[in-house]
Design a protein around this motif. Structure first.
Motif, PDB file in Angstrom:
ATOM      1  N   ASP A  74      -2.731 -15.195  -2.926  1.00 24.51           N
ATOM      2  CA  ASP A  74      -3.039 -13.908  -3.551  1.00 24.51           C
ATOM      3  C   ASP A  74      -1.891 -13.418  -4.437  1.00 24.51           C
ATOM      4  O   ASP A  74      -1.777 -12.228  -4.713  1.00 24.51           O
ATOM      5  CB  ASP A  74      -3.369 -12.860  -2.492  1.00 24.51           C
ATOM      6  CG  ASP A  74      -2.238 -12.643  -1.494  1.00 24.51           C
ATOM      7  OD1 ASP A  74      -1.304 -13.471  -1.449  1.00 24.51           O
ATOM      8  OD2 ASP A  74      -2.283 -11.644  -0.743  1.00 24.51           O
ATOM      9  N   TRP A  75      -1.052 -14.357  -4.903  1.00 23.75           N
ATOM     10  CA  TRP A  75       0.133 -13.987  -5.682  1.00 23.75           C
ATOM     11  C   TRP A  75      -0.221 -13.262  -6.979  1.00 23.75           C
ATOM     12  O   TRP A  75       0.493 -12.346  -7.396  1.00 23.75           O
ATOM     13  CB  TRP A  75       0.960 -15.238  -5.998  1.00 23.75           C
ATOM     14  CG  TRP A  75       0.202 -16.292  -6.760  1.00 23.75           C
ATOM     15  CD1 TRP A  75      -0.520 -17.326  -6.250  1.00 23.75           C
ATOM     16  CD2 TRP A  75       0.061 -16.374  -8.184  1.00 23.75           C
ATOM     17  NE1 TRP A  75      -1.104 -18.059  -7.255  1.00 23.75           N
ATOM     18  CE2 TRP A  75      -0.760 -17.490  -8.457  1.00 23.75           C
ATOM     19  CE3 TRP A  75       0.546 -15.630  -9.241  1.00 23.75           C
ATOM     20  CZ2 TRP A  75      -1.099 -17.870  -9.742  1.00 23.75           C
ATOM     21  CZ3 TRP A  75       0.199 -15.998 -10.534  1.00 23.75           C
ATOM     22  CH2 TRP A  75      -0.611 -17.111 -10.776  1.00 23.75           C
TER      23      TRP A  75
ATOM     24  N   TYR B 183       0.802  -1.224   0.000  1.00 22.45           N
ATOM     25  CA  TYR B 183       0.000   0.000   0.000  1.00 22.45           C
ATOM     26  C   TYR B 183       0.836   1.275   0.000  1.00 22.45           C
ATOM     27  O   TYR B 183       0.312   2.363  -0.140  1.00 22.45           O
ATOM     28  CB  TYR B 183      -0.931   0.015   1.214  1.00 22.45           C
ATOM     29  CG  TYR B 183      -2.017  -1.016   1.136  1.00 22.45           C
ATOM     30  CD1 TYR B 183      -2.974  -0.978   0.118  1.00 22.45           C
ATOM     31  CD2 TYR B 183      -2.091  -2.045   2.068  1.00 22.45           C
ATOM     32  CE1 TYR B 183      -3.972  -1.932   0.042  1.00 22.45           C
ATOM     33  CE2 TYR B 183      -3.091  -3.006   2.000  1.00 22.45           C
ATOM     34  CZ  TYR B 183      -4.030  -2.945   0.993  1.00 22.45           C
ATOM     35  OH  TYR B 183      -5.010  -3.891   0.909  1.00 22.45           O
ATOM     36  N   SER B 184       2.130   1.146   0.176  1.00 25.32           N
ATOM     37  CA  SER B 184       2.970   2.343   0.187  1.00 25.32           C
ATOM     38  C   SER B 184       3.266   2.785  -1.241  1.00 25.32           C
ATOM     39  O   SER B 184       3.373   1.950  -2.139  1.00 25.32           O
ATOM     40  CB  SER B 184       4.288   2.069   0.925  1.00 25.32           C
ATOM     41  OG  SER B 184       5.029   1.074   0.246  1.00 25.32           O
ATOM     42  N   PRO B 185       3.374   4.086  -1.484  1.00 28.89           N
ATOM     43  CA  PRO B 185       3.699   4.550  -2.840  1.00 28.89           C
ATOM     44  C   PRO B 185       5.098   4.123  -3.227  1.00 28.89           C
ATOM     45  O   PRO B 185       6.019   4.126  -2.408  1.00 28.89           O
ATOM     46  CB  PRO B 185       3.589   6.074  -2.720  1.00 28.89           C
ATOM     47  CG  PRO B 185       3.822   6.355  -1.278  1.00 28.89           C
ATOM     48  CD  PRO B 185       3.236   5.188  -0.529  1.00 28.89           C
ATOM     49  N   GLY B 186       5.259   3.720  -4.474  1.00 30.42           N
ATOM     50  CA  GLY B 186       6.568   3.296  -4.940  1.00 30.42           C
ATOM     51  C   GLY B 186       7.538   4.451  -5.002  1.00 30.42           C
ATOM     52  O   GLY B 186       7.171   5.563  -5.383  1.00 30.42           O
ATOM     53  N   PRO B 187       8.800   4.235  -4.612  1.00 28.78           N
ATOM     54  CA  PRO B 187       9.794   5.310  -4.699  1.00 28.78           C
ATOM     55  C   PRO B 187      10.069   5.682  -6.139  1.00 28.78           C
ATOM     56  O   PRO B 187       9.955   4.859  -7.043  1.00 28.78           O
ATOM     57  CB  PRO B 187      11.033   4.692  -4.025  1.00 28.78           C
ATOM     58  CG  PRO B 187      10.838   3.207  -4.154  1.00 28.78           C
ATOM     59  CD  PRO B 187       9.361   2.982  -4.087  1.00 28.78           C
TER      60      PRO B 187
ATOM     61  N   GLN C 213       0.116  -8.472 -10.340  1.00 23.91           N
ATOM     62  CA  GLN C 213      -0.512  -7.469 -11.193  1.00 23.91           C
ATOM     63  C   GLN C 213      -0.324  -6.067 -10.630  1.00 23.91           C
ATOM     64  O   GLN C 213      -0.061  -5.118 -11.375  1.00 23.91           O
ATOM     65  CB  GLN C 213      -2.000  -7.774 -11.360  1.00 23.91           C
ATOM     66  CG  GLN C 213      -2.730  -6.793 -12.264  1.00 23.91           C
ATOM     67  CD  GLN C 213      -3.823  -7.456 -13.074  1.00 23.91           C
ATOM     68  OE1 GLN C 213      -4.307  -8.525 -12.718  1.00 23.91           O
ATOM     69  NE2 GLN C 213      -4.220  -6.837 -14.163  1.00 23.91           N
ATOM     70  N   HIS C 214      -0.452  -5.927  -9.333  1.00 24.93           N
ATOM     71  CA  HIS C 214      -0.308  -4.614  -8.705  1.00 24.93           C
ATOM     72  C   HIS C 214       1.068  -4.013  -8.986  1.00 24.93           C
ATOM     73  O   HIS C 214       1.177  -2.852  -9.407  1.00 24.93           O
ATOM     74  CB  HIS C 214      -0.524  -4.720  -7.197  1.00 24.93           C
ATOM     75  CG  HIS C 214      -0.140  -3.491  -6.439  1.00 24.93           C
ATOM     76  ND1 HIS C 214      -0.929  -2.347  -6.411  1.00 24.93           N
ATOM     77  CD2 HIS C 214       0.968  -3.189  -5.706  1.00 24.93           C
ATOM     78  CE1 HIS C 214      -0.325  -1.413  -5.689  1.00 24.93           C
ATOM     79  NE2 HIS C 214       0.827  -1.898  -5.244  1.00 24.93           N
TER      80      HIS C 214
ATOM     81  N   ARG D 141       5.912  -0.181 -19.432  1.00 20.12           N
ATOM     82  CA  ARG D 141       5.655  -0.659 -20.797  1.00 20.12           C
ATOM     83  C   ARG D 141       4.784  -1.906 -20.845  1.00 20.12           C
ATOM     84  O   ARG D 141       4.304  -2.282 -21.915  1.00 20.12           O
ATOM     85  CB  ARG D 141       6.988  -0.940 -21.497  1.00 20.12           C
ATOM     86  CG  ARG D 141       7.746   0.337 -21.864  1.00 20.12           C
ATOM     87  CD  ARG D 141       9.040   0.038 -22.555  1.00 20.12           C
ATOM     88  NE  ARG D 141       9.699   1.279 -22.952  1.00 20.12           N
ATOM     89  CZ  ARG D 141      10.994   1.499 -22.844  1.00 20.12           C
ATOM     90  NH1 ARG D 141      11.792   0.560 -22.353  1.00 20.12           N
ATOM     91  NH2 ARG D 141      11.524   2.644 -23.223  1.00 20.12           N
ATOM     92  N   PHE D 142       4.603  -2.566 -19.700  1.00 23.16           N
ATOM     93  CA  PHE D 142       3.830  -3.802 -19.702  1.00 23.16           C
ATOM     94  C   PHE D 142       2.798  -3.799 -18.576  1.00 23.16           C
ATOM     95  O   PHE D 142       3.013  -3.225 -17.516  1.00 23.16           O
ATOM     96  CB  PHE D 142       4.751  -5.017 -19.515  1.00 23.16           C
ATOM     97  CG  PHE D 142       5.702  -5.239 -20.661  1.00 23.16           C
ATOM     98  CD1 PHE D 142       5.295  -5.902 -21.808  1.00 23.16           C
ATOM     99  CD2 PHE D 142       7.009  -4.774 -20.580  1.00 23.16           C
ATOM    100  CE1 PHE D 142       6.171  -6.104 -22.857  1.00 23.16           C
ATOM    101  CE2 PHE D 142       7.895  -4.974 -21.629  1.00 23.16           C
ATOM    102  CZ  PHE D 142       7.476  -5.640 -22.776  1.00 23.16           C
ATOM    103  N   THR D 143       1.668  -4.466 -18.846  1.00 19.64           N
ATOM    104  CA  THR D 143       0.669  -4.741 -17.822  1.00 19.64           C
ATOM    105  C   THR D 143       0.336  -6.227 -17.901  1.00 19.64           C
ATOM    106  O   THR D 143       0.531  -6.870 -18.939  1.00 19.64           O
ATOM    107  CB  THR D 143      -0.610  -3.910 -18.032  1.00 19.64           C
ATOM    108  OG1 THR D 143      -1.153  -4.202 -19.338  1.00 19.64           O
ATOM    109  CG2 THR D 143      -0.328  -2.427 -17.923  1.00 19.64           C
ATOM    110  N   VAL D 144      -0.176  -6.779 -16.820  1.00 15.13           N
ATOM    111  CA  VAL D 144      -0.506  -8.199 -16.782  1.00 15.13           C
ATOM    112  C   VAL D 144      -1.876  -8.434 -17.404  1.00 15.13           C
ATOM    113  O   VAL D 144      -2.886  -7.880 -16.954  1.00 15.13           O
ATOM    114  CB  VAL D 144      -0.483  -8.731 -15.337  1.00 15.13           C
ATOM    115  CG1 VAL D 144      -0.924 -10.200 -15.310  1.00 15.13           C
ATOM    116  CG2 VAL D 144       0.916  -8.592 -14.733  1.00 15.13           C
ATOM    117  N   LYS D 145      -1.907  -9.241 -18.436  1.00 11.56           N
ATOM    118  CA  LYS D 145      -3.160  -9.600 -19.113  1.00 11.56           C
ATOM    119  C   LYS D 145      -3.822 -10.784 -18.423  1.00 11.56           C
ATOM    120  O   LYS D 145      -5.060 -10.853 -18.308  1.00 11.56           O
ATOM    121  CB  LYS D 145      -2.878  -9.937 -20.572  1.00 11.56           C
ATOM    122  CG  LYS D 145      -4.098 -10.352 -21.377  1.00 11.56           C
ATOM    123  CD  LYS D 145      -3.708 -10.666 -22.813  1.00 11.56           C
ATOM    124  CE  LYS D 145      -4.903 -11.106 -23.638  1.00 11.56           C
ATOM    125  NZ  LYS D 145      -4.494 -11.432 -25.044  1.00 11.56           N
TER     126      LYS D 145
END
Length: 243
Positions: free
Chosen positions: A214-215, A14-18, A220-221, A143-147
């Motif tokens: 919940d992997w 839940y923390s914002p990515g650096p 995906q997140h 550049r990529f998202t999980v389909k």
């Protein structure tokens, strides 16, 4: 019945990515001498051709070239293959970089998807297929998202490419000699191109990662948000460890 967890499998979910997150290093072995990487002392180098094999030194890389040459050139040659007019000509290079950057996340997802802590024998029969969507972007991390993700027979990978199958077998033999259970196979696919990621797996009794269902959600997140700071949760005798 689905398992309900008090918190996601990643401590920093839940923390914002650096903004300038370091690349994941994962668990790396020198492909020549079998040494385990200790990033605090020295970092291993990836083979510039296949971007999968790693070495503790230039000497080990040179010594291993004779046996590595065939699979390396086979993997690298895919970069030069013509692509469809609608595809980015650098798509395969981007996919290789994606696999290298997210090595720990992808390896963790494969371990959880195949349920190797509960059923180690699954490593011999199944593989994890991760399907990606590509979106052209100047930001390399987005550049990529999980389909989608799928559990497929391991033969889906090994029967289609004998050089890849031989490389997986070599890694498997080495892993078992060290007391591990073998090599998990993760296939990352985007359209017509793909990247095979073999993951040598230690004995489940020595692996501290918690078993998680919940992997796929966690995978995906982190991929879709362009984050490279994934930190899995491990339970040890000394307590909970993050990362």
């Amino acid at each position: 019945m689905a398992t309900v967890y008090a918190q996601p499998a990643a401590a920093n979910y839940y923390s914002p990515g650096p903004h300038n997150a370091p690349k994941q290093r994962g668990y790396r072995l020198c492909d020549q001498c079998g040494a385990v990487e200790n990033p605090s002392i020295s970092r291993f180098r990836l083979c510039g051709g296949c971007m999968i094999t790693q070495y503790c030194s230039q000497e080990c890389q040179k010594s291993h070239w004779a046996s590595h040459k065939a699979i390396c050139q086979h993997t690298s040659s895919q970069v030069k293959q013509p692509v469809a007019p609608s595809q980015d000509e650098n798509l395969f290079k981007h996919l290789r970089k994606f696999t290298s950057t997210h090595s720990e996340l992808l390896g963790w997802a494969g371990f959880q998807a195949l349920q190797l802590k509960r059923m180690p024998s699954n490593i011999r029969h199944n593989a994890l297929l991760i399907e990606l969507n590509y979106r052209p972007s100047s930001d390399a991390s987005r550049r990529f998202t999980v389909k989608g993700t799928h559990i497929v027979p391991r033969t889906y990978v090994t029967d289609n490419d004998q050089l890849v199958a031989a490389d997986i077998h070599r890694r498997e033999e080495r892993c078992r000699q060290r007391g591990g259970i073998g090599t998990a196979v993760v296939l990352i696919q985007c359209g017509d191109i793909s990247q095979v990621m073999p993951v040598e797996v230690d004995s489940p009794s020595r692996i501290t990662w918690d078993s998680r269902d919940d992997w796929a959600e966690v995978l995906q997140h982190f991929v879709d948000s362009g984050r490279t700071d994934f930190k899995p949760i491990s339970s040890t005798r000394g307590g909970i460890v993050y990362g």
